[in-house]
Design an enzyme around this catalytic site. Sequence first.
Site, PDB file in Angstrom:
ATOM      1  N   GLY A   1       0.831  -0.766  -0.021  1.00 55.22           N
ATOM      2  CA  GLY A   1       0.530   0.390  -0.107  1.00 55.22           C
ATOM      3  C   GLY A   1       0.975   1.305  -0.075  1.00 55.22           C
TER       4      GLY A   1
ATOM      5  NE  ARG B   1      -2.471  -4.667  -0.732  1.00 57.28           N
ATOM      6  CZ  ARG B   1      -1.658  -3.822   0.086  1.00 57.28           C
ATOM      7  NH1 ARG B   1      -0.891  -3.956   0.819  1.00 57.28           N
ATOM      8  NH2 ARG B   1      -1.666  -2.909   0.199  1.00 57.28           N
TER       9      ARG B   1
ATOM     10  CG  ASP C   1       3.520  -9.975   5.250  1.00 57.15           C
ATOM     11  OD1 ASP C   1       3.576 -10.723   5.603  1.00 57.15           O
ATOM     12  OD2 ASP C   1       1.682  -9.453   4.489  1.00 57.15           O
TER      13      ASP C   1
ATOM     14  CE  LYS D   1       5.031  -0.064   2.593  1.00 54.31           C
ATOM     15  NZ  LYS D   1       3.698  -0.722   1.903  1.00 54.31           N
ATOM     16  CB  THR D   2       3.139   0.095   6.563  1.00 54.52           C
ATOM     17  OG1 THR D   2       1.858  -0.560   6.557  1.00 54.52           O
ATOM     18  CG2 THR D   2       3.373  -0.441   8.158  1.00 54.52           C
TER      19      THR D   2
ATOM     20  CG  ASP E   1      -1.595  -0.576   7.902  1.00 53.92           C
ATOM     21  OD1 ASP E   1      -2.381   0.629   7.429  1.00 53.92           O
ATOM     22  OD2 ASP E   1      -2.071  -1.746   7.969  1.00 53.92           O
TER      23      ASP E   1
HETATM   24  P1  FBP Z   1       0.304  -1.871   3.486  1.00 54.93           P
HETATM   25  O1  FBP Z   1       0.389  -2.768   4.723  1.00 54.93           O
HETATM   26  O2  FBP Z   1       0.708  -2.593   2.417  1.00 54.93           O
HETATM   27  O3  FBP Z   1       1.403  -0.791   3.803  1.00 54.93           O
HETATM   28  O4  FBP Z   1      -0.739  -1.443   3.534  1.00 54.93           O
HETATM   29  C1  FBP Z   1      -2.039  -0.774   4.166  1.00 54.93           C
HETATM   30  C2  FBP Z   1      -3.103  -0.731   4.145  1.00 54.93           C
HETATM   31  O5  FBP Z   1      -3.106   0.739   3.377  1.00 54.93           O
HETATM   32  C3  FBP Z   1      -4.385  -1.018   4.859  1.00 54.93           C
HETATM   33  O6  FBP Z   1      -4.412  -0.100   5.848  1.00 54.93           O
HETATM   34  C4  FBP Z   1      -5.277  -1.525   4.348  1.00 54.93           C
HETATM   35  O7  FBP Z   1      -6.223  -2.472   4.803  1.00 54.93           O
HETATM   36  C5  FBP Z   1      -4.451  -1.569   3.060  1.00 54.93           C
HETATM   37  O8  FBP Z   1      -3.879  -1.488   2.911  1.00 54.93           O
HETATM   38  C6  FBP Z   1      -5.691  -1.638   1.491  1.00 54.93           C
HETATM   39  O9  FBP Z   1      -5.306  -2.668   0.478  1.00 54.93           O
HETATM   40  P2  FBP Z   1      -5.425  -1.992  -0.857  1.00 54.93           P
HETATM   41  O10 FBP Z   1      -4.399  -0.969  -1.238  1.00 54.93           O
HETATM   42  O11 FBP Z   1      -5.034  -2.999  -1.825  1.00 54.93           O
HETATM   43  O12 FBP Z   1      -6.590  -1.762  -0.795  1.00 54.93           O
END
Ligand code: FBP
Length: 551
Positions: A77, A141, A172, A198-199, A201
């Site tokens: 993400g 992803r 991951d 990175k994230t 979250d």
């Molecule tokens: P990452 O852990 O890959 O950084 O992504 C986090 C996130 O933004 C979550 O908060 C959310 O649930 C998810 O990605 C949404 O995924 P997508 O971008 O595939 O809709």
Amino acid sequence: MTISALQKARAEYQPKLPKSLKGSVKIVEGAVTESVADQDEIKKLFPNTYGMPILIFEEGAAAASAAVNVGVILSGGQAPGGHNVISGIFDGIKKLNPDSKLYGFLGGPGGLVDHDYKEITADFLEGYRNTGGFDIIGSGRTKLEEEAQFDKGLEILKELDIKALVIIGGDDSNTNACVLAEYYAAKNAGVQVVGCPKTIDGDLKNEMIETSFGFDTAVKVYSELIGNIQRDANSAKKYWHFIKLMGRSASHIGLEAALQTQPNITLISEEVAEKKQTLDEIVEYMAGVISKRADDGNNFGVALIPEGLIEFIPEMKTLIAELNDLLAEGSAVEQEFKMMKKSHRLEWLATQLTPESSAVFQSLPTGIANQLTLDRDPHGNVQVSLIETEKLLGEMVKTKLDSMKSSGEFKGKFGTQYHFFGYEGRCAAPSNFDADYCYSLGYTASVLIGSGKTGYMSSVRNTTAPADEWIAGGVPVTQMMNMEKRHGHMKPVIQKALVELDGAPYKYLVANREKWAIETSYLYPGPIQYWGPTEVCDLTTVTLQLEQKGK
Ligand code: FBP
């Protein structure tokens, strides 16, 4: 390309670096490391990259370096600041040697496997410095975990004479980066692999990684929006706003947003799991707060709901686990389910579940039950961002309040507005903190590359101090690992950092939430400030401040 006035001015911003990275760097080796758990298994799986020392960078004497070609991948993400990580790597390897080159693999890890790349030149990079988004090379992803993918990737790395690969990703992606580092090291492939945390979250953190990048900016954006909504709620005094906040698993975003805005209700998934709360108990708690506020004539409020909540409610967790198994791609049930007429699907699926889960499934509003059956992500997880937990809770709270009304317990009014904040913040222009932090992480990666390290993650610490005093270095990724069950098998993975219930940020919420529930104590943080007094512009998250204070 036409750009906004803010973009233009922001492009001039020179990110701050720690003192140790400003000139030549000396690398000091610390103690050898061990994985956080399951040492024997992890050591066996990573014979070449296990037990390496922590590295700390200090100011040092200049050393000439050969030119190096480096590849970079953005994984998962989007998170504010990714472009600055790339800028930091670029400037760092050019400083090592002006003939160094940087290649970006396009669309995430898949770009490496598909040999889809672009050279990042100084001119091309110029328009991306200090901007949000991952659009410079795109993200994806695709899971990088099969040896066939590693070998395919090696072909293009060899062709471009790339000696090091930087993977910018979450837990991951960095787990996979570590497996790749080990694979290339075992093969003597001559390619180093370095990770960057990175994230949005915020769940990739530990002793050596104080925060993942993007969390700071994303939460500031959500907190601005929550503050605006709180002011609206307090002006009109007629709605309860149920706001779902991103964070696939951990509730760090919800917790930090609560500390920045002081809403009436904040649900924390980790607390729900710890107390084994049922959906009914959560609804009862929310209805209780709403009713108490109504007694004071306040028929309005704001409730924050973490995106991942649903998977932390024990009965829902069991139901989702059963659905994940039943609807696993290619399974007989999945095939039959997809062939079936839509109007029969849910009823039929309920017959395939255990009696307990079947009862829970059938008690859910149809819309939510449908959302639980949607396609899984590449890791086999329910896509929680697609589940409207805020509406589920809103509907259940309404039903509860209706029954409290008939018994005379609730005398107020209940009108709702629903929101989901996630995508709004992921590509925001990075705050000064993220702009500086990301640039430093990228620059750190270049130093790790220059000194021949592999299997390390860039680490920048002491981040509540001014940037000058930040401590840059490297931490072996194996140090963060433990064994966990994934798809029925035990796998080495980076331990996810959930909200700690004995941690200072959560304790601060608990100490204040009863007051915030009843009294209207809203804070209005306003938009991110890029210029102005440092106490406003360089502010870190409250989470980071509280966590660092206790150290
Ligand atoms: P990452 O852990 O890959 O950084 O992504 C986090 C996130 O933004 C979550 O908060 C959310 O649930 C998810 O990605 C949404 O995924 P997508 O971008 O595939 O809709």
